[in-house]
Design a protein around this motif. Structure first.
Motif, PDB file in Angstrom:
ATOM      1  N   ILE A   1       0.814  -1.216   0.000  1.00 31.67           N
ATOM      2  CA  ILE A   1       0.000   0.000   0.000  1.00 31.67           C
ATOM      3  C   ILE A   1       0.851   1.270   0.000  1.00 31.67           C
ATOM      4  O   ILE A   1       0.666   2.154  -0.842  1.00 31.67           O
ATOM      5  CB  ILE A   1      -0.967  -0.010   1.201  1.00 31.67           C
ATOM      6  N   PHE A   2       1.793   1.381   0.947  1.00 29.27           N
ATOM      7  CA  PHE A   2       2.554   2.623   1.091  1.00 29.27           C
ATOM      8  C   PHE A   2       3.454   2.932  -0.110  1.00 29.27           C
ATOM      9  O   PHE A   2       3.450   4.061  -0.603  1.00 29.27           O
ATOM     10  CB  PHE A   2       3.357   2.628   2.389  1.00 29.27           C
ATOM     11  N   PRO A   3       4.211   1.958  -0.636  1.00 29.14           N
ATOM     12  CA  PRO A   3       5.006   2.283  -1.825  1.00 29.14           C
ATOM     13  C   PRO A   3       4.155   2.626  -3.051  1.00 29.14           C
ATOM     14  O   PRO A   3       4.528   3.492  -3.834  1.00 29.14           O
ATOM     15  CB  PRO A   3       5.843   1.020  -2.065  1.00 29.14           C
ATOM     16  N   MET A   4       3.007   1.950  -3.195  1.00 27.91           N
ATOM     17  CA  MET A   4       2.121   2.287  -4.314  1.00 27.91           C
ATOM     18  C   MET A   4       1.620   3.718  -4.172  1.00 27.91           C
ATOM     19  O   MET A   4       1.607   4.480  -5.143  1.00 27.91           O
ATOM     20  CB  MET A   4       0.940   1.316  -4.380  1.00 27.91           C
ATOM     21  N   ALA A   5       1.229   4.090  -2.961  1.00 28.73           N
ATOM     22  CA  ALA A   5       0.778   5.464  -2.717  1.00 28.73           C
ATOM     23  C   ALA A   5       1.917   6.452  -2.942  1.00 28.73           C
ATOM     24  O   ALA A   5       1.711   7.537  -3.503  1.00 28.73           O
ATOM     25  CB  ALA A   5       0.232   5.593  -1.300  1.00 28.73           C
ATOM     26  N   GLY A   6       3.136   6.086  -2.538  1.00 28.94           N
ATOM     27  CA  GLY A   6       4.286   6.956  -2.762  1.00 28.94           C
ATOM     28  C   GLY A   6       4.603   7.148  -4.231  1.00 28.94           C
ATOM     29  O   GLY A   6       4.886   8.258  -4.680  1.00 28.94           O
ATOM     30  N   LEU A   7       4.540   6.063  -4.980  1.00 29.57           N
ATOM     31  CA  LEU A   7       4.788   6.168  -6.420  1.00 29.57           C
ATOM     32  C   LEU A   7       3.725   7.013  -7.115  1.00 29.57           C
ATOM     33  O   LEU A   7       4.041   7.870  -7.941  1.00 29.57           O
ATOM     34  CB  LEU A   7       4.843   4.768  -7.043  1.00 29.57           C
ATOM     35  N   LEU A   8       2.474   6.762  -6.769  1.00 32.89           N
ATOM     36  CA  LEU A   8       1.399   7.527  -7.399  1.00 32.89           C
ATOM     37  C   LEU A   8       1.444   9.003  -7.013  1.00 32.89           C
ATOM     38  O   LEU A   8       1.218   9.875  -7.859  1.00 32.89           O
ATOM     39  CB  LEU A   8       0.040   6.919  -7.043  1.00 32.89           C
ATOM     40  N   SER A   9       1.744   9.298  -5.757  1.00 34.30           N
ATOM     41  CA  SER A   9       1.844  10.710  -5.358  1.00 34.30           C
ATOM     42  C   SER A   9       3.037  11.373  -6.016  1.00 34.30           C
ATOM     43  O   SER A   9       2.979  12.551  -6.374  1.00 34.30           O
ATOM     44  CB  SER A   9       1.909  10.843  -3.836  1.00 34.30           C
ATOM     45  N   GLY A  10       4.118  10.630  -6.199  1.00 31.51           N
ATOM     46  CA  GLY A  10       5.277  11.192  -6.890  1.00 31.51           C
ATOM     47  C   GLY A  10       4.991  11.501  -8.346  1.00 31.51           C
ATOM     48  O   GLY A  10       5.464  12.488  -8.889  1.00 31.51           O
ATOM     49  N   ILE A  11       4.191  10.654  -8.961  1.00 37.51           N
ATOM     50  CA  ILE A  11       3.860  10.871 -10.370  1.00 37.51           C
ATOM     51  C   ILE A  11       2.848  11.995 -10.532  1.00 37.51           C
ATOM     52  O   ILE A  11       3.009  12.871 -11.377  1.00 37.51           O
ATOM     53  CB  ILE A  11       3.332   9.561 -10.999  1.00 37.51           C
ATOM     54  N   PHE A  12       1.798  11.985  -9.707  1.00 40.41           N
ATOM     55  CA  PHE A  12       0.703  12.932  -9.915  1.00 40.41           C
ATOM     56  C   PHE A  12       0.847  14.257  -9.172  1.00 40.41           C
ATOM     57  O   PHE A  12       0.357  15.278  -9.640  1.00 40.41           O
ATOM     58  CB  PHE A  12      -0.637  12.278  -9.570  1.00 40.41           C
ATOM     59  N   PHE A  13       1.476  14.264  -7.994  1.00 40.48           N
ATOM     60  CA  PHE A  13       1.563  15.497  -7.224  1.00 40.48           C
ATOM     61  C   PHE A  13       2.895  16.217  -7.419  1.00 40.48           C
ATOM     62  O   PHE A  13       2.927  17.439  -7.543  1.00 40.48           O
ATOM     63  CB  PHE A  13       1.324  15.242  -5.731  1.00 40.48           C
ATOM     64  N   ILE A  14       3.991  15.476  -7.423  1.00 42.82           N
ATOM     65  CA  ILE A  14       5.297  16.105  -7.625  1.00 42.82           C
ATOM     66  C   ILE A  14       5.556  16.286  -9.108  1.00 42.82           C
ATOM     67  O   ILE A  14       6.007  17.336  -9.538  1.00 42.82           O
ATOM     68  CB  ILE A  14       6.411  15.273  -6.962  1.00 42.82           C
ATOM     69  N   GLY A  15       5.270  15.268  -9.872  1.00 45.01           N
ATOM     70  CA  GLY A  15       5.458  15.324 -11.320  1.00 45.01           C
ATOM     71  C   GLY A  15       6.873  14.970 -11.712  1.00 45.01           C
ATOM     72  O   GLY A  15       7.830  15.444 -11.099  1.00 45.01           O
ATOM     73  N   PRO A  16       7.027  14.111 -12.720  1.00 47.50           N
ATOM     74  CA  PRO A  16       8.355  13.674 -13.144  1.00 47.50           C
ATOM     75  C   PRO A  16       9.277  14.818 -13.552  1.00 47.50           C
ATOM     76  O   PRO A  16      10.493  14.695 -13.458  1.00 47.50           O
ATOM     77  CB  PRO A  16       8.072  12.751 -14.343  1.00 47.50           C
ATOM     78  N   GLY A  17       8.737  15.935 -13.970  1.00 46.81           N
ATOM     79  CA  GLY A  17       9.578  17.069 -14.345  1.00 46.81           C
ATOM     80  C   GLY A  17      10.302  17.690 -13.170  1.00 46.81           C
ATOM     81  O   GLY A  17      11.323  18.355 -13.345  1.00 46.81           O
ATOM     82  N   ASN A  18       9.799  17.478 -11.956  1.00 45.36           N
ATOM     83  CA  ASN A  18      10.406  18.045 -10.756  1.00 45.36           C
ATOM     84  C   ASN A  18      11.272  17.052  -9.996  1.00 45.36           C
ATOM     85  O   ASN A  18      11.764  17.372  -8.924  1.00 45.36           O
ATOM     86  CB  ASN A  18       9.318  18.583  -9.808  1.00 45.36           C
ATOM     87  N   TRP A  19      11.451  15.863 -10.519  1.00 41.39           N
ATOM     88  CA  TRP A  19      12.249  14.859  -9.826  1.00 41.39           C
ATOM     89  C   TRP A  19      13.721  15.211  -9.917  1.00 41.39           C
ATOM     90  O   TRP A  19      14.211  15.695 -10.933  1.00 41.39           O
ATOM     91  CB  TRP A  19      12.046  13.485 -10.430  1.00 41.39           C
ATOM     92  N   ASN A  20      14.430  14.935  -8.846  1.00 43.52           N
ATOM     93  CA  ASN A  20      15.883  15.048  -8.867  1.00 43.52           C
ATOM     94  C   ASN A  20      16.451  13.650  -8.621  1.00 43.52           C
ATOM     95  O   ASN A  20      15.713  12.668  -8.589  1.00 43.52           O
ATOM     96  CB  ASN A  20      16.368  16.074  -7.837  1.00 43.52           C
ATOM     97  N   ALA A  21      17.742  13.549  -8.445  1.00 38.38           N
ATOM     98  CA  ALA A  21      18.378  12.233  -8.283  1.00 38.38           C
ATOM     99  C   ALA A  21      17.871  11.509  -7.041  1.00 38.38           C
ATOM    100  O   ALA A  21      17.654  10.295  -7.071  1.00 38.38           O
ATOM    101  CB  ALA A  21      19.889  12.385  -8.225  1.00 38.38           C
ATOM    102  N   GLN A  22      17.649  12.259  -5.949  1.00 39.02           N
ATOM    103  CA  GLN A  22      17.176  11.614  -4.729  1.00 39.02           C
ATOM    104  C   GLN A  22      15.760  11.074  -4.888  1.00 39.02           C
ATOM    105  O   GLN A  22      15.456   9.977  -4.428  1.00 39.02           O
ATOM    106  CB  GLN A  22      17.211  12.580  -3.532  1.00 39.02           C
TER     107      GLN A  22
END
Length: 97
Positions: A50-71
């Motif tokens: 549950i938690f990693p799926m929620a983390g992945l989805l929030s990273g994709i939809f709320f942070i957005g891949p354009g804002n990802w850095n190396a960390q």
């Protein structure tokens, strides 16, 4: 548990990010799910899905891949690994005969 600690340290290391509260919450959730994998494996497997799926989805939809850095990419890779591992632990070992 390691990724939970990493999320917490990264949240304190980057206080200017708007998603600091989200990182802290996921850090605590990942730490608890890692601890429960040791103490109560069945509950840990479910939380590990549950938690990693929620983390992945929030990273994709709320942070957005354009804002990802190396960390963020490293943490998302760990999330994907944990998610796949927990699915395998939960479902691959329980084949009906």
């Amino acid at each position: 548990m390691v990724t939970g600690i990493a999320h917490i340290f990264l949240a304190f290391g980057y206080p200017e990010h708007s998603e600091i509260i989200l990182m802290l919450l996921f850090g605590v959730a990942y730490f608890i799910s890692g601890l429960s994998l040791i103490l109560k494996p069945a509950a840990g497997e479910i939380m590990g899905m549950i938690f990693p799926m929620a983390g992945l989805l929030s990273g994709i939809f709320f942070i957005g891949p354009g804002n990802w850095n190396a960390q963020f990419c490293f943490l998302f890779a760990i999330d994907a690994f944990v998610l796949i591992s927990c699915f395998c632990l939960r479902f691959a070992g329980r084949k009906e005969k």
